[in-house]
Structures are given as structure tokens and as C-alpha cells.
Design an enzyme around this catalytic site. Structure first.
Site, PDB file in Angstrom:
ATOM      1  N   GLU A   1     -10.298   0.394 -12.813  1.00 36.17           N
ATOM      2  CA  GLU A   1      -9.811  -0.840 -12.191  1.00 36.17           C
ATOM      3  C   GLU A   1      -8.826  -0.549 -11.071  1.00 36.17           C
ATOM      4  O   GLU A   1      -8.799  -1.252 -10.059  1.00 36.17           O
ATOM      5  CB  GLU A   1      -9.151  -1.730 -13.249  1.00 36.17           C
ATOM      6  CG  GLU A   1      -8.827  -3.139 -12.789  1.00 36.17           C
ATOM      7  CD  GLU A   1      -7.458  -3.267 -12.093  1.00 36.17           C
ATOM      8  OE1 GLU A   1      -7.205  -4.311 -11.482  1.00 36.17           O
ATOM      9  OE2 GLU A   1      -6.655  -2.309 -12.193  1.00 36.17           O
ATOM     10  N   GLU A   2      -8.006   0.488 -11.231  1.00 34.85           N
ATOM     11  CA  GLU A   2      -6.967   0.767 -10.238  1.00 34.85           C
ATOM     12  C   GLU A   2      -7.539   1.173  -8.884  1.00 34.85           C
ATOM     13  O   GLU A   2      -6.820   1.160  -7.887  1.00 34.85           O
ATOM     14  CB  GLU A   2      -6.017   1.854 -10.749  1.00 34.85           C
ATOM     15  CG  GLU A   2      -5.167   1.439 -11.951  1.00 34.85           C
ATOM     16  CD  GLU A   2      -4.156   0.348 -11.627  1.00 34.85           C
ATOM     17  OE1 GLU A   2      -4.095  -0.110 -10.467  1.00 34.85           O
ATOM     18  OE2 GLU A   2      -3.430  -0.063 -12.550  1.00 34.85           O
TER      19      GLU A   2
ATOM     20  N   HIS B   1      -8.170  -2.806 -18.714  1.00 36.00           N
ATOM     21  CA  HIS B   1      -8.557  -1.478 -18.228  1.00 36.00           C
ATOM     22  C   HIS B   1      -7.651  -0.402 -18.806  1.00 36.00           C
ATOM     23  O   HIS B   1      -6.448  -0.616 -19.026  1.00 36.00           O
ATOM     24  CB  HIS B   1      -8.585  -1.415 -16.700  1.00 36.00           C
ATOM     25  CG  HIS B   1      -7.276  -1.649 -16.008  1.00 36.00           C
ATOM     26  ND1 HIS B   1      -6.434  -0.621 -15.669  1.00 36.00           N
ATOM     27  CD2 HIS B   1      -6.676  -2.787 -15.562  1.00 36.00           C
ATOM     28  CE1 HIS B   1      -5.370  -1.116 -15.032  1.00 36.00           C
ATOM     29  NE2 HIS B   1      -5.488  -2.425 -14.963  1.00 36.00           N
TER      30      HIS B   1
END
Length: 396
Positions: A222-223, A71
Site C-alpha cells: 500500500e505504501e 496493509h
């Protein structure tokens, strides 16, 4: 087949990616840079509406296709409130501790342009607060952003065009040491993206024909848990994520070699795919260790939760102080890239995976038999007993 990795190229791409601010939701620039490099390498590139990247290296067969993912988004913050003292209250993007934000230099992206600033504890001056600077609580309500502009109150900030919701990117502060260590914020997961680029470069340089199509995926959220949810096609049967492994007490990860995750907080990874990666490390003399992450999830979890029926695995580069002042070693990055090349060039073992649905014929099996045990000699029993007795004596 393990391919030689150009470590200088890997380090160069990592440095370039780290220099581009990309908190989740502010990723256009890093997506453009990564896409341009992929096209330079001769890889087909297409983007989702929001900018997640799907690049394709064609193989001898279309199915069962494989996918590798990392990511491009990082941790960051948003302006939560314009304070009466002319400073900004922040809300984190992603999960990270405010204690790692204290003292950070950063950039605020407003509608009128970017401003520089520093994230400080509410009581930042020892000359004013004396010992209170050491006893104040740690947390996002206890830090504020000081903008490097004339900001005496909220009206001044509004005049500058700063508003609630503006994105804040924290400087990486990157340092490459002569000993091979790399210290920086946002190694999670800019290092994973650099590993993928280095693996692609090796495949193109060595002119290798791959057994099946490979999808190189770069997610942009993604985070915050979105990850690979909207990136896979029905051709993809297996997904290997590349992300950071946590080198900390109680973990088996290392800053050297590859750390293969056996499970994360979403559960165990696919038994067959994970063990294939382990065997590839053994066959290709790639240093590795296994680990389990209890408070961690990666791009693969979002793919499964979105309903994709794919085998998943996670390979990691060991990171010390993850989501803080992170440190990795080039040995781990190179080892991960080598494993990626060994995996994408390896032959397909589960041919039935080319079908989304199929009969029992060709379905996999897992070993169920009892393990062979060797007889223990009387001398070995005596040696173990003596060691236990000596240990007990030391404890007493």
C-alpha cells in the site's frame, strides 16, 4: 450489532506486528505471522503469489460479499549508493520525510545477513561542525546510514555483502503508556491489521453468524500505491479500508473514536456505504467524526484504479504525526474494531449489489429534496445580532 472487543488481545497483536520488520517488498515474515494467527482463529487463509492475504469468514450467503482491508507493509528505505566514506546513501520506500529518519536505529538486510546501523545527518557532530549541524538542509541527500561494522570505504561494505538495493527497516521504538497512548513508527498500518484481528476474534468468540461472506484482506504494497489492486474477487460488492486518520491543524480527525473519511485525494468515497457506517456509529453509540484527507490515499484507491466495481469507504484511527513519530490512543483502536463488528454483522441494505450488472429496478436513490427549516424567532435574531456586534467590538 456491536461486539465486545478484547483490548488486551488487540494490544498484544499490535505489539507483535510492530516487532516484525516489514518495509514494502520485505514482508514475508509479517505475512507468515499474520496468516498463522488467522488460522489459529479458524479463518480460511489463502495468499497471492507475492504474499497478500485473503482470509474468508463464511456467512449465510455468498453475495454480495463484503471486504475489510488493511496493509502490513510499512515505510522504510533502500541502499542507493555505497559512499567512499564507508557509509550508505538511502532512497526512501514510500513517502516520508528524511527529518524523521535522522537518529533512527535500523537494520540493513543484505545477501549475507542483517546488519544494524543508525541514520544520521551528514554533519552529525556538534564538536566538529558547531552551528552548522542546525543550519544544514533536511532531505534524503543530506542523511547517511552508519553501519555498525568495520566500514572505512565502499570496498569494506562490498566485503560485508552490502549492495545497492538492500532493504533498510527502521526500528519502531514502540511505547505503550499507562494513559492508553501508543507511540511508535509504523502504526500505519500495523494498527489497522491488529484491529481486523481483534474484530475476527470477537466474531469467533461470540459465535456470530454473518449475513454474507466477509473477506479479510491484508495487502503488502500500500505504501507504494499497489494496495488492493489484486486481492478482490467478483463476489465482493463493498470494500472498507482501515488506515490512519491525520490529526493535525485543519483536520477533523481525533485520537479518540472512529474517524470516517468522506473523501481522500482519489475523490469522495461511496455515498451509501459511508453513510451506513455513520448510522452504525450512531445506532451503536460509537464515538465518531468525519474528515477529508487532501494528501492521502488508501487501499481502496488502488482497487478502484485496477477496475474493480466496488463501493468503497475508509474508517480510520486518529494518528498524530503520521509517517513520523506516530501516536494513537487505544480508544480509537477499540472503537474502529467495534465499528467493524457492527458493519459485518449488519443486514444487507442494497440487495441489487449481488449483481455485477443489472436493471434499473432496485437501484439506489439519494435525497434531493430541500431540507426542512424551522422558523427563527425574533428573540433568536436579536441574540445572534448581539453576539455579532460584541465580536466586532472585540476585533476593533
Amino acid at each position: 450489532m456491536r461486539l465486545p472487543i478484547d483490548a488486551d488481545y488487540l494490544a498484544e497483536k499490535l505489539q507483535e506486528l510492530l516487532s516484525i520488520p516489514s518495509p514494502t517488498s520485505y514482508t514475508d515474515s509479517v505475512v507468515r505471522a499474520c496468516s498463522e494467527e488467522l488460522r489459529r482463529l479458524g479463518v480460511e487463509v489463502e495468499l497471492t503469489r507475492r504474499g497478500a492475504i485473503r482470509a474468508i469468514t463464511r456467512g449465510s450467503k455468498r453475495q454480495p460479499a463484503r471486504a475489510i482491508i488493511s496493509h502490513l507493509d510499512t515505510l522504510g528505505a533502500q541502499v542507493k549508493y555505497l559512499k567512499a566514506n564507508g557509509r550508505l546513501e538511502l532512497a526512501p520506500i514510500g513517502h516520508w520525510s528524511a527529518r524523521f529518519a535522522e537518529g533512527a536505529r535500523c537494520t540493513i538486510f543484505s545477501e549475507r545477513g542483517a546488519y544494524r546501523g543508525s541514520i544520521l545527518p551528514l554533519k552529525a557532530s556538534g564538536h566538529t561542525f558547531n552551528e552548522e549541524i542546525d543550519t544544514q538542509p533536511s532531505g534524503w541527500p543530506h542523511v547517511e546510514l552508519r553501519v555498525d561494522a568495520l566500514c572505512r570505504d565502499a570496498v569494506d561494505m562490498e566485503r560485508l555483502g552490502i549492495a545497492v538495493g538492500d532493504i533498510v527497516a527502521v526500528d519502531p521504538g514502540t511505547e505503550f503508556t499507562d494513559s492508553g497512548f501508543i507511540v511508535s513508527r509504523h502504526l500505519d498500518d500495523k494498527a489497522g491489521a491488529a484491529i481486523m484481528l481483534a474484530a475476527i476474534e470477537a466474531i469467533q468468540r461470540e459465535d456470530v453468524t454473518l449475513p454474507v461472506d466477509i473477506f479479510w484482506l491484508f495487502s503488502i504494497a500500500e505504501e507504494v500505491g499497489v494496495g488492493a489492486s489484486a486481492l478482490l474477487t467478483h463476489d465482493v460488492a463493498s470494500l472498507v479500508a482501515i488506515d490512519n486518520g491525520t490529526t493535525a491543524p485543519g483536520q477533523n480527525s481525533s485520537e479518540l473514536g472512529v474517524t470516517i473519511a468522506m473523501a481522500d485525494m482519489a475523490g469522495p468515497f461511496d455515498w451509501h456505504l459511508t453513510r451506513k457506517l455513520v448510522e452504525l456509529c450512531r445506532e451503536n453509540d460509537i464515538r465518531f467524526q468525519n474528515d477529508i484527507f487532501r494528501f492521502y490515499r488508501s487501499d481502496s484507491a488502488s482497487a478502484i484504479e485496477a477496475g474493480h466495481d466496488v463501493r468503497t469507504a475508509l474508517i480510520t484511527f486518529g494518528v498524530d504525526a503520521s509517517h513520523g513519530w506516530e501516536r494513537i490512543h487505544m480508544h480509537a483502536l477499540r472503537s474502529c474494531a467495534e465499528l467493524v463488528t457492527a458493519y459485518v454483522t449488519s443486514e444487507i441494505q442494497i440487495r441489487r449489489d449481488a449483481m455485477e450488472m443489472g436493471p434499473l429496478q432496485g437501484f439506489t436513490t439519494q435525497p434531493m429534496g430541500e431540507a426542512e427549516q424551522h422558523d427563527v424567532s425574533e428573540e433568536e435574531v436579536a441574540r445572534v445580532a448581539a453576539e455579532e456586534a460584541a465580536a466586532q467590538a472585540r476585533r476593533e
